[in-house]
Design an enzyme around this catalytic site. Structure first.
Site, PDB file in Angstrom:
ATOM      1  N   LEU A  70      32.243 -18.309  32.022  1.00 41.47           N
ATOM      2  CA  LEU A  70      31.652 -16.966  31.960  1.00 41.47           C
ATOM      3  C   LEU A  70      31.221 -16.510  33.349  1.00 41.47           C
ATOM      4  O   LEU A  70      30.023 -16.436  33.644  1.00 41.47           O
ATOM      5  CB  LEU A  70      30.405 -16.980  31.064  1.00 41.47           C
ATOM      6  CG  LEU A  70      30.532 -17.245  29.588  1.00 41.47           C
ATOM      7  CD1 LEU A  70      29.160 -17.265  28.935  1.00 41.47           C
ATOM      8  CD2 LEU A  70      31.380 -16.180  28.939  1.00 41.47           C
ATOM      9  N   PRO A  71      32.150 -16.173  34.236  1.00 36.21           N
ATOM     10  CA  PRO A  71      31.720 -15.669  35.544  1.00 36.21           C
ATOM     11  C   PRO A  71      31.052 -14.306  35.359  1.00 36.21           C
ATOM     12  O   PRO A  71      31.555 -13.493  34.581  1.00 36.21           O
ATOM     13  CB  PRO A  71      33.040 -15.523  36.313  1.00 36.21           C
ATOM     14  CG  PRO A  71      34.090 -16.137  35.464  1.00 36.21           C
ATOM     15  CD  PRO A  71      33.594 -16.175  34.071  1.00 36.21           C
ATOM     16  N   HIS A  72      29.925 -14.099  36.010  1.00 36.81           N
ATOM     17  CA  HIS A  72      29.212 -12.842  35.788  1.00 36.81           C
ATOM     18  C   HIS A  72      28.529 -12.367  37.068  1.00 36.81           C
ATOM     19  O   HIS A  72      28.066 -13.187  37.861  1.00 36.81           O
ATOM     20  CB  HIS A  72      28.188 -13.008  34.668  1.00 36.81           C
ATOM     21  CG  HIS A  72      27.305 -14.204  34.850  1.00 36.81           C
ATOM     22  ND1 HIS A  72      27.687 -15.451  34.457  1.00 36.81           N
ATOM     23  CD2 HIS A  72      26.094 -14.340  35.420  1.00 36.81           C
ATOM     24  CE1 HIS A  72      26.722 -16.309  34.748  1.00 36.81           C
ATOM     25  NE2 HIS A  72      25.752 -15.660  35.345  1.00 36.81           N
ATOM     26  N   LEU A  73      28.474 -11.048  37.218  1.00 32.28           N
ATOM     27  CA  LEU A  73      27.855 -10.474  38.419  1.00 32.28           C
ATOM     28  C   LEU A  73      27.210  -9.137  38.074  1.00 32.28           C
ATOM     29  O   LEU A  73      27.708  -8.417  37.215  1.00 32.28           O
ATOM     30  CB  LEU A  73      28.918 -10.197  39.484  1.00 32.28           C
ATOM     31  CG  LEU A  73      29.502 -11.353  40.288  1.00 32.28           C
ATOM     32  CD1 LEU A  73      30.582 -10.801  41.221  1.00 32.28           C
ATOM     33  CD2 LEU A  73      28.445 -12.073  41.096  1.00 32.28           C
TER      34      LEU A  73
END
Lengths: 639, 114
Positions: A70-73
């Site tokens: 879950l890459p998140h920014l």
């Protein structure tokens, strides 16, 4: 937060199925270009996106386990929260916590101002992707719209898919019921047997149905196998098919006690470093060339499989193989497949190598020397044959780049403790090997010394370890498996009690009479032996070997009673078939599953059914064929 | 960098002090949710990600994950990632009941209970 609020963050056009990337960086670049093209973020911020994602990953992996990341920014120029979902064709390493490679990646980009919604989105996505059923449907989905609907709960998992296994289980039970009620019940034994009467036929049908309810339950709901065993046994008692006394008798308490004793011993020997020490010594002697090292490790894995049990043996030798491969930069796959196959074959070397061996010893009144005379030669010759086959298949993959330095590994072992444990191990082996001789000498009941050997060593361990011994007694035996074995033996025993096995034996001998064989007097023996060997072998590739053997032992007993020549050889065909058949597929034996689990955790790679199949089919077919040939030679020599 | 497994408890707020200690000692933190049977995961994830934000701001290395089942699963994870410390809420440790002796025997690394 209502589930509907998340609908707008997912869009079917932001879902990508079966794209292929070699690493995270390639995927990040694709995401950057996509967001830029769709004008989701401004050009200036898009330029920094790959760097920001990498920076986030460098702080710690966004892999949350189960093959999901879950890459998140939080971004400045994004207008609203968006999710990009990638189902990858080829899983890539993400340094996830559970060390599994990732094949489902969900990017979450949010407006900096929408902080609360961002956190809620993250936890929503994390939660739904921790639901194995939803993930499994997403991984199988054919269209991106399907994935979208699963994510926003618009598409419920269909009733059939949700309960697929239950349907298969029920279907299997219905088929077995019809088979038992309308086909098997019609079989009449040729002589005036009580099992031809309606009273026993009714019991037969119930016994077959409940035995298969346990077998199918184990196949479809492995983690619930004890429950299925318990239910089946309860129903056998409540329907009056058996009484309590008979149930306890069929549970084969001596077998269970011996298995418990061996498990306690193995835990103790393992803690003391005995097996590690023995294998390390072997490598020191034989480790100069990759081929000899691999062959000798396979041999020792088989030997340990025969002297302790297959699971402990593979854990020890595969653990050593991982260290060798890490140090020498070799290929682990030949070690994984080769060691597991050798261990499965080696587990037929002696009485104590496999639970089916122990069960055969106690239920068919076989001694350790019987095993040495009958199964050891076949198992040993098949082992050399398997080592040759595996070396032939994998000889190009066995190059080692560095030489092996084992001193560091050896330093970890407490030699004094190892010496004591080796001494105890030798006493155990001597008592087990000569149990029948000692029993005759002392004029005591058969197999008393065999059981006594196990209990004696457990007694010593408890005495020697004092208060620490609770650890070995409580944590050594796999109590879950022990209970399962007790239920299984009792359920299988009911097949014998109700006459099912008599009918099976009758069918088998009738079939064997039609077997093409040049010696008329041995036609029935060789036909039955071949059918039992291949039948138990192929079935063991897909189902646990113990239920098969437990159900077939009484069949062999009946064939012996029927008086077919050399019928006691049939026990060995069951043992060999059950052990060798475990090599057919990656789910064929517990040792296979244990080693694959260790491999996946250690190397962060998935192991597929097809990775095993080529070597599995070649080795199983040739070893069963080879064993069949050895049995033929043996039968012709004996008669 | 050494791994520390930090099992969070959504009802506690003591974690900030522990995180500061870990930050000073340059450890990589494995933040772990460990819901009990029947407990919703969502609240744990929310709590985990809100801690993550603080760690991200302060550039503290971390990973997040969720475990269920027995505390022995956490021991297996600790072995797999060669963790050097497990930080566990008191409430989770008490769940062990009679199993706590086995847990301590299998424990090969220090444990900090808060």
């Amino acid at each position: 937060m209502e589930k509907n609020n998340f609908e707008k963050i997912f869009r079917p056009e932001f879902i990508f199925l079966d794209l292929e990337f070699n690493n995270k960086e390639e995927l990040f670049s694709f995401v950057k270009e996509f967001l830029e093209k769709k004008k989701v973020i401004e050009e200036e911020e898009a330029k920094k996106l790959v760097g920001l994602l990498k920076e986030r990953e460098s702080l710690g992996s966004t892999g949350v386990g189960l093959g999901i990341a879950l890459p998140h920014l939080s971004l400045k120029t994004i207008k609203e929260t968006v999710c990009l979902i990638f189902r990858l064709k080829k899983a890539i390493d993400w340094q996830a916590l559970d060390q599994k490679p990732v094949n489902l990646v969900v990017f979450i980009f949010s407006q900096e101002r929408e902080h609360d919604f961002y956190l809620q989105t993250l936890s929503y996505v994390a939660q739904i992707l921790h639901d194995k059923k939803i993930v499994s449907q997403i991984l199988k989905a054919k269209r991106r719209e399907e994935v979208y609907e699963y994510l926003v709960y618009k598409r419920k998992i269909s009733f059939f898919k949700k309960y697929q296994k239950v349907f298969y289980y029920l279907l299997g039970m219905i088929l077995i019921f019809f088979f038992a009620k309308f086909l098997f019940a019609k079989i009449k034994l040729p002589y005036d047997s009580p099992f031809n009467s309606p009273f026993w036929i009714k019991k037969e049908v119930i016994a077959i149905l409940l035995f298969f309810s346990m077998v199918l339950g184990t196949l479809f709901f492995f983690s619930q196998r004890v429950a299925f065993g318990g239910f089946a046994l309860t129903l056998l008692l409540l329907t009056g098919v058996v009484d309590i006394e008979t149930t306890i008798k069929f549970m084969s308490i001596p077998t269970i006690l011996f298995i418990i004793a061996v498990m306690i011993m193995v835990k103790w020997f393992s803690e003391k470093g005995v097996f590690r020490y023995l294998v390390l010594k072997a490598i020191q002697y034989f480790g100069n060339s990759p081929l000899i090292l691999f062959g000798s490790l396979m041999f020792f894995s088989a030997l340990l499989g025969g002297l302790i049990d297959e699971v402990s043996a593979i854990l020890i030798t595969f653990g050593i193989a991982i260290q060798i491969v890490r140090y020498t930069k070799g290929n682990i796959i030949p070690y994984l497949i080769g060691l597991v196959m050798a261990t499965n074959i080696g587990s037929a070397l002696t009485l104590i190598g496999n639970p089916i061996g122990i069960y055969l010893a106690f239920s068919a009144q076989l001694t350790f020397l019987d095993f040495l005379r009958n199964s050891t030669p076949i198992s040993l010759l098949s082992l050399f044959f398997t080592i040759f086959l595996i070396l032939l298949i994998y000889k190009k993959n066995l190059k080692l780049e560095n030489k092996i330095e084992l001193k560091k590994l050896e330093e970890e072992i407490d030699k004094k403790e190892v010496k004591i444990a080796v001494l105890v191990f030798l006493v155990f082996v001597i008592l087990v090997v000569f149990h029948s001789f000692i029993e005759r000498l002392l004029k005591i009941e058969e197999r008393s010394m065999l059981l006594g050997a196990g209990l004696l060593i457990v007694g010593f361990i408890v005495f020697y370890e004092k208060e620490h011994s609770r650890f070995f007694v409580e944590r050594g035996p796999d109590w879950w498996t022990i209970l399962y074995f007790m239920f299984l033996f009792a359920n299988a025993g009911c097949l014998e009690y109700t006459g099912v096995t008599y009918k099976l034996a009758y069918l088998l001998s009738e079939g064997a009479k039609r077997f093409p064989f040049f010696r008329e007097d041995l036609k029935e023996t060789f036909g039955s032996l071949t059918m039992l060997l291949w039948g138990s072998g192929i079935l063991s590739g897909f189902v646990d070997n113990l239920p098969i053997v437990a159900a077939l032992v009484p069949v062999v007993k009946n064939l012996i009673l029927k008086g077919i020549p050399l019928a006691n050889q049939l026990y060995w065909s069951l043992l060999i078939g059950g052990c060798f058949g475990g090599n057919l597929t990656m789910i064929g034996s517990t040792a296979n599953l244990v080693a694959i689990g260790v491999y996946e955790r250690a190397f962060r790679k998935s192991f597929r059914f097809s990775d095993w199949l080529k070597a599995g089919i070649i080795v199983t077919f040739f070893t069963l064929f080879f064993a069949n040939f050895l049995f033929l030679v043996k039968i012709l020599t004996l008669k | 960098m050494n791994n520390v497994i930090f099992v969070i408890n959504k009802k506690e707020d003591i974690y900030l002090g522990i995180l500061n200690y870990l930050k000073e000692n340059k450890k990589k933190i494995i933040l772990l949710g460990f819901p009990e049977k029947g407990e919703e995961e969502r609240e744990y994830w929310h709590f985990l990600f809100s801690i993550c934000e603080k760690l991200e701001c302060e550039k503290i290395p971390f990973s997040v994950g969720m475990e269920r089942g027995s505390l022995f699963n956490i021991l297996e994870l600790a072995r797999a990632i060669s963790a050097e410390l497990i930080i566990l809420p008191k409430s989770k440790f008490l769940l062990l009941g009679e199993e706590y002796e086995d847990f301590l025997k299998e424990l090969e690394i220090p444990i900090l209970i808060y």
